[in-house]
Write a protein that holds these residues in place. Sequence first.
Motif, PDB file in Angstrom:
ATOM      1  N   SER A  78     -97.146  -2.737   6.851  1.00 52.00           N
ATOM      2  CA  SER A  78     -98.533  -2.298   6.690  1.00 52.00           C
ATOM      3  C   SER A  78     -98.838  -1.976   5.231  1.00 52.00           C
ATOM      4  O   SER A  78     -97.955  -1.639   4.441  1.00 52.00           O
ATOM      5  N   ASP A  79    -100.114  -2.079   4.893  1.00 51.10           N
ATOM      6  CA  ASP A  79    -100.562  -1.742   3.540  1.00 51.10           C
ATOM      7  C   ASP A  79    -100.238  -0.282   3.224  1.00 51.10           C
ATOM      8  O   ASP A  79     -99.888   0.054   2.096  1.00 51.10           O
ATOM      9  N   GLU A  80    -100.347   0.565   4.226  1.00 54.03           N
ATOM     10  CA  GLU A  80    -100.051   1.984   4.045  1.00 54.03           C
ATOM     11  C   GLU A  80     -98.582   2.187   3.664  1.00 54.03           C
ATOM     12  O   GLU A  80     -98.264   2.985   2.777  1.00 54.03           O
ATOM     13  N   ASP A  81     -97.681   1.463   4.307  1.00 57.18           N
ATOM     14  CA  ASP A  81     -96.257   1.571   3.983  1.00 57.18           C
ATOM     15  C   ASP A  81     -95.974   1.073   2.573  1.00 57.18           C
ATOM     16  O   ASP A  81     -95.188   1.674   1.836  1.00 57.18           O
ATOM     17  N   ILE A  82     -96.610  -0.024   2.181  1.00 56.98           N
ATOM     18  CA  ILE A  82     -96.423  -0.563   0.829  1.00 56.98           C
ATOM     19  C   ILE A  82     -96.934   0.436  -0.203  1.00 56.98           C
ATOM     20  O   ILE A  82     -96.274   0.687  -1.223  1.00 56.98           O
ATOM     21  N   GLN A  83     -98.098   1.033   0.040  1.00 60.40           N
ATOM     22  CA  GLN A  83     -98.652   2.014  -0.899  1.00 60.40           C
ATOM     23  C   GLN A  83     -97.737   3.234  -1.004  1.00 60.40           C
ATOM     24  O   GLN A  83     -97.522   3.772  -2.099  1.00 60.40           O
ATOM     25  N   SER A  84     -97.190   3.663   0.116  1.00 57.84           N
ATOM     26  CA  SER A  84     -96.267   4.788   0.122  1.00 57.84           C
ATOM     27  C   SER A  84     -95.010   4.462  -0.685  1.00 57.84           C
ATOM     28  O   SER A  84     -94.516   5.288  -1.462  1.00 57.84           O
ATOM     29  N   LEU A  85     -94.498   3.268  -0.516  1.00 55.30           N
ATOM     30  CA  LEU A  85     -93.330   2.816  -1.263  1.00 55.30           C
ATOM     31  C   LEU A  85     -93.628   2.818  -2.756  1.00 55.30           C
ATOM     32  O   LEU A  85     -92.838   3.311  -3.571  1.00 55.30           O
ATOM     33  N   ARG A  86     -94.772   2.295  -3.137  1.00 52.55           N
ATOM     34  CA  ARG A  86     -95.147   2.219  -4.558  1.00 52.55           C
ATOM     35  C   ARG A  86     -95.322   3.610  -5.169  1.00 52.55           C
ATOM     36  O   ARG A  86     -94.963   3.833  -6.325  1.00 52.55           O
ATOM     37  N   LYS A  87     -95.852   4.569  -4.397  1.00 51.69           N
ATOM     38  CA  LYS A  87     -95.979   5.940  -4.894  1.00 51.69           C
ATOM     39  C   LYS A  87     -94.594   6.539  -5.147  1.00 51.69           C
ATOM     40  O   LYS A  87     -94.382   7.246  -6.136  1.00 51.69           O
ATOM     41  N   SER A  88     -93.661   6.256  -4.266  1.00 47.85           N
ATOM     42  CA  SER A  88     -92.297   6.752  -4.447  1.00 47.85           C
ATOM     43  C   SER A  88     -91.653   6.149  -5.689  1.00 47.85           C
ATOM     44  O   SER A  88     -90.942   6.827  -6.431  1.00 47.85           O
ATOM     45  N   ILE A  89     -91.904   4.874  -5.916  1.00 47.35           N
ATOM     46  CA  ILE A  89     -91.376   4.212  -7.112  1.00 47.35           C
ATOM     47  C   ILE A  89     -91.975   4.846  -8.364  1.00 47.35           C
ATOM     48  O   ILE A  89     -91.260   5.148  -9.320  1.00 47.35           O
ATOM     49  N   ASP A  90     -93.291   5.074  -8.359  1.00 47.18           N
ATOM     50  CA  ASP A  90     -93.954   5.685  -9.514  1.00 47.18           C
ATOM     51  C   ASP A  90     -93.430   7.092  -9.801  1.00 47.18           C
ATOM     52  O   ASP A  90     -93.480   7.554 -10.937  1.00 47.18           O
ATOM     53  N   ALA A  91     -92.914   7.765  -8.787  1.00 45.30           N
ATOM     54  CA  ALA A  91     -92.382   9.114  -8.949  1.00 45.30           C
ATOM     55  C   ALA A  91     -90.921   9.107  -9.404  1.00 45.30           C
ATOM     56  O   ALA A  91     -90.329  10.166  -9.580  1.00 45.30           O
ATOM     57  N   THR A  92     -90.357   7.922  -9.602  1.00 44.12           N
ATOM     58  CA  THR A  92     -88.955   7.795 -10.008  1.00 44.12           C
ATOM     59  C   THR A  92     -88.903   7.150 -11.393  1.00 44.12           C
ATOM     60  O   THR A  92     -89.045   5.936 -11.524  1.00 44.12           O
ATOM     61  N   PRO A  93     -88.695   7.950 -12.429  1.00 42.28           N
ATOM     62  CA  PRO A  93     -88.731   7.425 -13.799  1.00 42.28           C
ATOM     63  C   PRO A  93     -87.784   6.244 -14.039  1.00 42.28           C
ATOM     64  O   PRO A  93     -88.139   5.301 -14.758  1.00 42.28           O
TER      65      PRO A  93
END
Length: 120
Positions: A72-87
């Motif tokens: 789902s788009d929601e899962d992809i967005q959640s994944l991308r937010k987690s990536i952005d929070a990991t320097p």
Amino acid sequence: MTMRIFTASAIIAALCLGTPALVQAQGTPPQPGTESSPAQSGTVIRTIQVVDIKELQPAVRSKVDEIISQTSDEDIQSLRKSIDATPQAVSALKAKGMNSSQVVAINIADGVLTMFTKTA
């Protein structure tokens, strides 16, 4: 949110466990110095790799595309937010001229985080 990321990760991990050498053979050397603290699941990420799905063998690429289409788009967005929070993940993507908006899937196996990217 963590459960969704874990689910997406588990799906990609299941796909890639049958071809662990594929990620190493794609010409994406590990990023040195990308150690991070243990993730919530207890997995320690020692290396981060970025692989464009265009570089995958056709059979594996079609499996990844199939899994992406079921995410789902929601899962992809959640994944991308987690990536952005990991320097370290952001740094690995920048080194390849990419950003989190291009990440469509991840795999975590044997301390290696592999981020699969897709460009237009």
